[in-house]
Design a protein around this motif. Structure first.
Motif, PDB file in Angstrom:
ATOM      1  N   MET A   1      66.146  60.421  29.179  1.00 37.38           N
ATOM      2  CA  MET A   1      67.027  60.291  28.051  1.00 37.38           C
ATOM      3  C   MET A   1      67.002  58.832  27.597  1.00 37.38           C
ATOM      4  N   LYS A   2      66.786  58.621  26.321  1.00 36.60           N
ATOM      5  CA  LYS A   2      66.786  57.285  25.731  1.00 36.60           C
ATOM      6  C   LYS A   2      68.207  56.934  25.321  1.00 36.60           C
ATOM      7  N   VAL A   3      68.671  55.752  25.738  1.00 33.23           N
ATOM      8  CA  VAL A   3      70.050  55.332  25.495  1.00 33.23           C
ATOM      9  C   VAL A   3      70.042  53.964  24.830  1.00 33.23           C
ATOM     10  N   TRP A   4      70.858  53.819  23.787  1.00 33.01           N
ATOM     11  CA  TRP A   4      71.080  52.531  23.147  1.00 33.01           C
ATOM     12  C   TRP A   4      72.439  52.023  23.612  1.00 33.01           C
ATOM     13  N   PRO A  14      65.837  51.273  22.771  1.00 33.91           N
ATOM     14  CA  PRO A  14      66.305  52.276  23.717  1.00 33.91           C
ATOM     15  C   PRO A  14      65.923  51.928  25.158  1.00 33.91           C
ATOM     16  N   GLU A  16      65.664  53.660  29.214  1.00 32.57           N
ATOM     17  CA  GLU A  16      65.709  54.852  30.054  1.00 32.57           C
ATOM     18  C   GLU A  16      67.030  54.802  30.808  1.00 32.57           C
ATOM     19  N   PHE A  17      67.536  55.955  31.207  1.00 31.26           N
ATOM     20  CA  PHE A  17      68.836  56.022  31.868  1.00 31.26           C
ATOM     21  C   PHE A  17      68.870  55.154  33.119  1.00 31.26           C
ATOM     22  N   TRP A  32      75.021  55.062  22.760  1.00 30.31           N
ATOM     23  CA  TRP A  32      74.643  56.157  21.877  1.00 30.31           C
ATOM     24  C   TRP A  32      73.316  56.701  22.352  1.00 30.31           C
ATOM     25  N   TYR A  33      73.147  58.010  22.289  1.00 30.74           N
ATOM     26  CA  TYR A  33      71.865  58.655  22.542  1.00 30.74           C
ATOM     27  C   TYR A  33      71.771  59.874  21.641  1.00 30.74           C
ATOM     28  N   GLU A  34      70.575  60.398  21.508  1.00 28.67           N
ATOM     29  CA  GLU A  34      70.308  61.532  20.621  1.00 28.67           C
ATOM     30  C   GLU A  34      71.262  62.674  20.954  1.00 28.67           C
TER      31      GLU A  34
END
Length: 194
Positions: A1-4, A14, A16-17, A32-34
């Motif tokens: 999961m890509k996280v900002w 982004p 990685e978790f 924020w993430y998708e």
């Protein structure tokens, strides 16, 4: 999961978790993430719970550590591929920008600047409509005020046809409002003269 994440007053990512363990992320850090409709505090999200309860750190320490020779070879391979990564970055940015267009809360979303029409804005009659709304307080003068505001709004959105139509409506409503405002004065003066 890509996280900002929002750190040091700016959006970063982004990530990685697992990379979030190396960042100063706490439960109040905005992330924020998708799939999220807006930026949220990390502590509010169930997906972020492993980051704070220690389970992510425990799973990271259980994973086998690579040998020094293997890590050196991996580093050399990543250095060799660095040129390729920079060539791919614009494509990734374009993909993120396309995804951001669908979600107004996405990181990196840029507002599109609208071009104003080449012709000037039609008359708004805003001053006269405000004066009539205060003095007469009739529904028509309030309608004239609304049409005046719509004239500017339509012009700024680039819709000249609607801006012209709203300007015409404002003018007509002002004229009718003035006429109806003088009607009681004329009736009263004819009563007192007669």
């Amino acid at each position: 999961m890509k996280v900002w994440v929002y750190l040091d007053g700016r959006q970063q990512g982004p990530f990685e978790f697992e990379q979030l363990l190396d960042l100063p992320v706490d439960e109040n850090t905005k992330v924020w993430y998708e799939g999220l409709p807006r930026w949220c505090a990390a502590g509010e999200l169930a997906e972020m719970r492993p980051l704070f309860d220690g389970s992510l750190l425990a799973s990271r320490s259980v994973e086998p550590q690579p040998d020094a020779d293997t890590s050196a070879a991996g580093q050399a391979a990543s250095d060799a591929g660095a040129g390729t990564a920079t060539a791919e970055e614009p494509a990734v940015e374009e993909q993120l920008r396309a995804e951001a267009d669908d979600n107004p809360y996405a990181p990196g979303r840029r507002m599109k600047r609208r071009e104003l029409p080449s012709e000037p804005c039609p008359s708004t009659y805003i001053g006269l409509s405000i004066f009539l709304a205060i003095c007469c307080c009739s529904p028509l003068s309030i309608g004239a005020l609304a049409a005046s505001i719509c004239t500017t709004s339509f012009y700024q959105s680039g819709n000249m046809a609607k801006a012209r139509k709203a300007s015409e409506w404002a003018a007509w409503l002002i004229m009718i409002s003035i006429a109806l405002g003088f009607l009681p004065v004329m009736l009263l003066s004819s009563v007192f003269q007669g």
